[in-house]
Enzyme design. Sequence first.
Site, short mmCIF file in Angstrom:
data_model
loop_
_atom_site.label_atom_id
_atom_site.label_comp_id
_atom_site.label_asym_id
_atom_site.label_seq_id
_atom_site.Cartn_x
_atom_site.Cartn_y
_atom_site.Cartn_z
CG HIS A 162 -42.30 5.28 61.42
ND1 HIS A 162 -41.28 4.35 61.88
CD2 HIS A 162 -41.97 6.17 62.45
CE1 HIS A 162 -40.62 4.89 62.93
NE2 HIS A 162 -41.02 5.83 63.07
CG ASP B 260 -36.38 10.61 67.05
OD1 ASP B 260 -35.54 10.30 66.47
OD2 ASP B 260 -37.55 10.01 66.88
CG HIS C 95 -38.96 5.80 66.57
ND1 HIS C 95 -39.15 7.18 66.77
CD2 HIS C 95 -39.58 5.42 67.82
CE1 HIS C 95 -39.83 7.42 68.13
NE2 HIS C 95 -40.30 6.15 68.66
CG ASP D 284 -35.82 8.54 64.00
OD1 ASP D 284 -36.27 9.70 63.39
OD2 ASP D 284 -36.67 7.96 64.77
#
Length: 311
Positions: free
Chosen positions: A126, A244, A165, A163
């Site tokens: 990120h 995740d 995200h 992921d």
Amino acid sequence: MITAYITHPDHPRHFMGPGHPESPERLDAIRARLQLTGLLQQTMQCEAVEATQAQLCRVHPAAHLHHLEGCAPVEGIRSLDGDTLMTPDSLRIARLAAGAAIKGVDRVYRQQADNVFCAMRPPGHHAEASDAMGFCFFNNVAVAAAHARWEHGAQRVAILDFDVHQGNGTIDIFQNDPDVLVCSSYQSPFYPWRYLESSAPNIVNTPLPAGTAGPAFRRAIERDWLPALHDFQPDLVLLSAGFDAHREDPLGELCLEDEDFYWVTRLAMEVAERYAERRLVSVLEGGYAGAALGRCAAAHLKALLGLPEAA
């Protein structure tokens, strides 16, 4: 297969407080599971070293790095945003996480390992060029890609990000760079809500609706990633390995199983075997359900070691 496992015992010194999901317990869960299964003992274990300022500056402006250093507290915890917190040791541990990825690249290019798993935190995908966010300070996989190009002459680097995200930071750094292909699968719409509509020709977004399970995930990866990868023919494969997207993870709503992470790892390895002389470096990103994280990391490492899924 020779698989290197890179970590560092000081990682718990980056601790963002009780209840924060990005906790030292993540790596404890991974290590415990790998030791229990005997997988850790089959790897070549080594410790990370800190990334240098020059190595970080290949993807992050010096002014941004100086700003982060100025934000570091002398004691206690300081908040950069709602979920990214700093302690006095956070930046050193973040430099170790980036340094682990760099060391992994060196290992595969020096033929000291076929592939590498960097079990370090904090995560990095990120972190944009000039913005720390989403638990991330430095973009570990981007720093590794830049190092591979600068020090080892890599011509075509593929970054595969699985992921819950999206890897917005990696997209921010490499969008429109024709020598880096970024493939990112993620739950959508979901955090970080940035670059979801990216039209850059080197970015392959694979948005997945909440509730997506393994069969649909596999079909989407084969549909979106494989044609781009075969066209690109990378000479290095980097993984942003986020666990995740597992059905037990509390931070998302995808429904992958342990075996889906074995499958996607094998897919990446097959690309690396075909085009990159097996060179593959995996960097830990998300994964916040302790037991599931350990199992997923074990499935990932089993694939890297060349072991059958049922072994």
